[in-house]
Design a protein around this motif. Structure first.
Motif, PDB file in Angstrom:
ATOM      1  N   ASP A 143     -30.962  72.045 -47.353  1.00 38.70           N
ATOM      2  CA  ASP A 143     -32.181  71.838 -46.568  1.00 38.70           C
ATOM      3  C   ASP A 143     -33.238  71.032 -47.324  1.00 38.70           C
ATOM      4  O   ASP A 143     -33.911  70.190 -46.749  1.00 38.70           O
ATOM      5  CB  ASP A 143     -32.797  73.183 -46.164  1.00 38.70           C
ATOM      6  CG  ASP A 143     -31.968  73.896 -45.123  1.00 38.70           C
ATOM      7  OD1 ASP A 143     -31.157  73.220 -44.458  1.00 38.70           O
ATOM      8  OD2 ASP A 143     -32.130  75.119 -44.978  1.00 38.70           O
ATOM      9  N   VAL A 175     -25.015  69.018 -41.671  1.00 39.76           N
ATOM     10  CA  VAL A 175     -24.842  70.472 -41.780  1.00 39.76           C
ATOM     11  C   VAL A 175     -24.564  70.886 -43.225  1.00 39.76           C
ATOM     12  O   VAL A 175     -25.063  71.912 -43.688  1.00 39.76           O
ATOM     13  CB  VAL A 175     -23.712  70.941 -40.832  1.00 39.76           C
ATOM     14  CG1 VAL A 175     -23.341  72.382 -41.090  1.00 39.76           C
ATOM     15  CG2 VAL A 175     -24.140  70.756 -39.389  1.00 39.76           C
ATOM     16  N   PRO A 184     -36.760  67.353 -40.631  1.00 41.11           N
ATOM     17  CA  PRO A 184     -36.045  68.604 -40.916  1.00 41.11           C
ATOM     18  C   PRO A 184     -34.585  68.499 -40.482  1.00 41.11           C
ATOM     19  O   PRO A 184     -34.216  67.675 -39.638  1.00 41.11           O
ATOM     20  CB  PRO A 184     -36.774  69.647 -40.074  1.00 41.11           C
ATOM     21  CG  PRO A 184     -37.989  68.999 -39.543  1.00 41.11           C
ATOM     22  CD  PRO A 184     -37.859  67.530 -39.710  1.00 41.11           C
ATOM     23  N   LYS A 185     -33.772  69.335 -41.033  1.00 39.75           N
ATOM     24  CA  LYS A 185     -32.335  69.312 -40.767  1.00 39.75           C
ATOM     25  C   LYS A 185     -32.037  69.480 -39.269  1.00 39.75           C
ATOM     26  O   LYS A 185     -31.199  68.774 -38.717  1.00 39.75           O
ATOM     27  CB  LYS A 185     -31.686  70.426 -41.580  1.00 39.75           C
ATOM     28  CG  LYS A 185     -30.219  70.338 -41.716  1.00 39.75           C
ATOM     29  CD  LYS A 185     -29.772  71.515 -42.581  1.00 39.75           C
ATOM     30  CE  LYS A 185     -28.494  71.262 -43.248  1.00 39.75           C
ATOM     31  NZ  LYS A 185     -28.054  72.346 -44.086  1.00 39.75           N
ATOM     32  N   TRP A 186     -32.714  70.412 -38.609  1.00 33.81           N
ATOM     33  CA  TRP A 186     -32.456  70.658 -37.191  1.00 33.81           C
ATOM     34  C   TRP A 186     -32.785  69.428 -36.347  1.00 33.81           C
ATOM     35  O   TRP A 186     -32.117  69.162 -35.352  1.00 33.81           O
ATOM     36  CB  TRP A 186     -33.228  71.880 -36.683  1.00 33.81           C
ATOM     37  CG  TRP A 186     -34.718  71.766 -36.791  1.00 33.81           C
ATOM     38  CD1 TRP A 186     -35.506  72.179 -37.824  1.00 33.81           C
ATOM     39  CD2 TRP A 186     -35.607  71.178 -35.834  1.00 33.81           C
ATOM     40  NE1 TRP A 186     -36.817  71.880 -37.576  1.00 33.81           N
ATOM     41  CE2 TRP A 186     -36.908  71.267 -36.359  1.00 33.81           C
ATOM     42  CE3 TRP A 186     -35.420  70.582 -34.598  1.00 33.81           C
ATOM     43  CZ2 TRP A 186     -38.017  70.784 -35.679  1.00 33.81           C
ATOM     44  CZ3 TRP A 186     -36.530  70.104 -33.921  1.00 33.81           C
ATOM     45  CH2 TRP A 186     -37.812  70.217 -34.461  1.00 33.81           C
ATOM     46  N   ALA A 187     -33.802  68.667 -36.750  1.00 29.88           N
ATOM     47  CA  ALA A 187     -34.151  67.453 -36.000  1.00 29.88           C
ATOM     48  C   ALA A 187     -33.069  66.389 -36.152  1.00 29.88           C
ATOM     49  O   ALA A 187     -32.750  65.676 -35.186  1.00 29.88           O
ATOM     50  CB  ALA A 187     -35.497  66.924 -36.479  1.00 29.88           C
ATOM     51  N   TRP A 188     -32.489  66.272 -37.343  1.00 33.47           N
ATOM     52  CA  TRP A 188     -31.405  65.308 -37.537  1.00 33.47           C
ATOM     53  C   TRP A 188     -30.187  65.690 -36.695  1.00 33.47           C
ATOM     54  O   TRP A 188     -29.512  64.821 -36.125  1.00 33.47           O
ATOM     55  CB  TRP A 188     -31.014  65.201 -39.009  1.00 33.47           C
ATOM     56  CG  TRP A 188     -31.952  64.367 -39.804  1.00 33.47           C
ATOM     57  CD1 TRP A 188     -32.717  64.765 -40.852  1.00 33.47           C
ATOM     58  CD2 TRP A 188     -32.239  62.971 -39.613  1.00 33.47           C
ATOM     59  NE1 TRP A 188     -33.458  63.713 -41.325  1.00 33.47           N
ATOM     60  CE2 TRP A 188     -33.179  62.595 -40.586  1.00 33.47           C
ATOM     61  CE3 TRP A 188     -31.800  62.007 -38.718  1.00 33.47           C
ATOM     62  CZ2 TRP A 188     -33.681  61.308 -40.684  1.00 33.47           C
ATOM     63  CZ3 TRP A 188     -32.302  60.721 -38.815  1.00 33.47           C
ATOM     64  CH2 TRP A 188     -33.233  60.383 -39.794  1.00 33.47           C
ATOM     65  N   ILE A 189     -29.888  66.986 -36.618  1.00 33.38           N
ATOM     66  CA  ILE A 189     -28.750  67.430 -35.813  1.00 33.38           C
ATOM     67  C   ILE A 189     -28.961  67.060 -34.346  1.00 33.38           C
ATOM     68  O   ILE A 189     -28.063  66.519 -33.698  1.00 33.38           O
ATOM     69  CB  ILE A 189     -28.529  68.944 -35.983  1.00 33.38           C
ATOM     70  CG1 ILE A 189     -28.053  69.237 -37.409  1.00 33.38           C
ATOM     71  CG2 ILE A 189     -27.525  69.476 -34.959  1.00 33.38           C
ATOM     72  CD1 ILE A 189     -27.990  70.706 -37.764  1.00 33.38           C
ATOM     73  N   LEU A 190     -30.154  67.334 -33.811  1.00 32.75           N
ATOM     74  CA  LEU A 190     -30.439  66.992 -32.419  1.00 32.75           C
ATOM     75  C   LEU A 190     -30.390  65.483 -32.193  1.00 32.75           C
ATOM     76  O   LEU A 190     -29.849  65.013 -31.185  1.00 32.75           O
ATOM     77  CB  LEU A 190     -31.807  67.537 -32.009  1.00 32.75           C
ATOM     78  CG  LEU A 190     -31.911  69.058 -31.895  1.00 32.75           C
ATOM     79  CD1 LEU A 190     -33.335  69.461 -31.553  1.00 32.75           C
ATOM     80  CD2 LEU A 190     -30.937  69.584 -30.857  1.00 32.75           C
ATOM     81  N   TYR A 228     -29.778  58.482 -39.563  1.00 34.94           N
ATOM     82  CA  TYR A 228     -29.527  59.496 -40.590  1.00 34.94           C
ATOM     83  C   TYR A 228     -28.919  58.883 -41.850  1.00 34.94           C
ATOM     84  O   TYR A 228     -29.331  59.203 -42.955  1.00 34.94           O
ATOM     85  CB  TYR A 228     -28.599  60.591 -40.061  1.00 34.94           C
ATOM     86  CG  TYR A 228     -28.201  61.565 -41.134  1.00 34.94           C
ATOM     87  CD1 TYR A 228     -29.123  62.474 -41.633  1.00 34.94           C
ATOM     88  CD2 TYR A 228     -26.932  61.555 -41.695  1.00 34.94           C
ATOM     89  CE1 TYR A 228     -28.795  63.346 -42.648  1.00 34.94           C
ATOM     90  CE2 TYR A 228     -26.588  62.425 -42.701  1.00 34.94           C
ATOM     91  CZ  TYR A 228     -27.519  63.320 -43.178  1.00 34.94           C
ATOM     92  OH  TYR A 228     -27.190  64.178 -44.191  1.00 34.94           O
ATOM     93  N   LEU A 244     -22.652  64.554 -38.320  1.00 31.96           N
ATOM     94  CA  LEU A 244     -22.951  65.973 -38.100  1.00 31.96           C
ATOM     95  C   LEU A 244     -22.491  66.827 -39.271  1.00 31.96           C
ATOM     96  O   LEU A 244     -23.226  67.708 -39.738  1.00 31.96           O
ATOM     97  CB  LEU A 244     -22.294  66.454 -36.813  1.00 31.96           C
ATOM     98  CG  LEU A 244     -23.021  66.113 -35.530  1.00 31.96           C
ATOM     99  CD1 LEU A 244     -22.200  66.536 -34.326  1.00 31.96           C
ATOM    100  CD2 LEU A 244     -24.385  66.767 -35.488  1.00 31.96           C
TER     101      LEU A 244
END
Length: 92
Positions: free
Chosen positions: A26, A22, A33-39, A52, A18
């Motif tokens: 980007d 973060v 996308p970054k948000w997809a990796w976080i989820l 990841y 994580l």
């Protein structure tokens, strides 16, 4: 303690992934996308973290090439002293 160790290792790996997602720029995160990796890392800690690390983490400086900056662009030259500048020395 032996039963707690795998849980602590998984938690540490998830936090590492994580933080890495973060802090990555980007435009350097690969595949999603970054948000997809976080989820993905949050909902599937082991599988998402491994995915990841293998497919999403930005490439290191060695893989981009020496003297290259973010995105593979050439880095600007650093200032040189007058004794390193051949044109300056020729003019003396």
């Amino acid at each position: 303690m032996v039963r707690v160790l795998p849980t602590l290792l998984l938690l540490a790996f998830t936090v590492y992934c994580l933080v890495s997602v973060v802090q990555s720029p980007d435009d350097e995160v690969r595949s999603l996308p970054k948000w997809a990796w976080i989820l993905l890392v949050l909902f599937f800690p082991l599988a998402g973290g491994l995915a990841y690390v293998i497919a999403g983490r930005p490439l290191g400086a060695g893989a981009r090439g020496a003297g290259r900056g973010p995105g593979g662009r050439p880095r600007p030259q650093t200032p040189r002293g007058p004794d390193d500048d051949d044109d300056f020395l020729r003019g003396l």
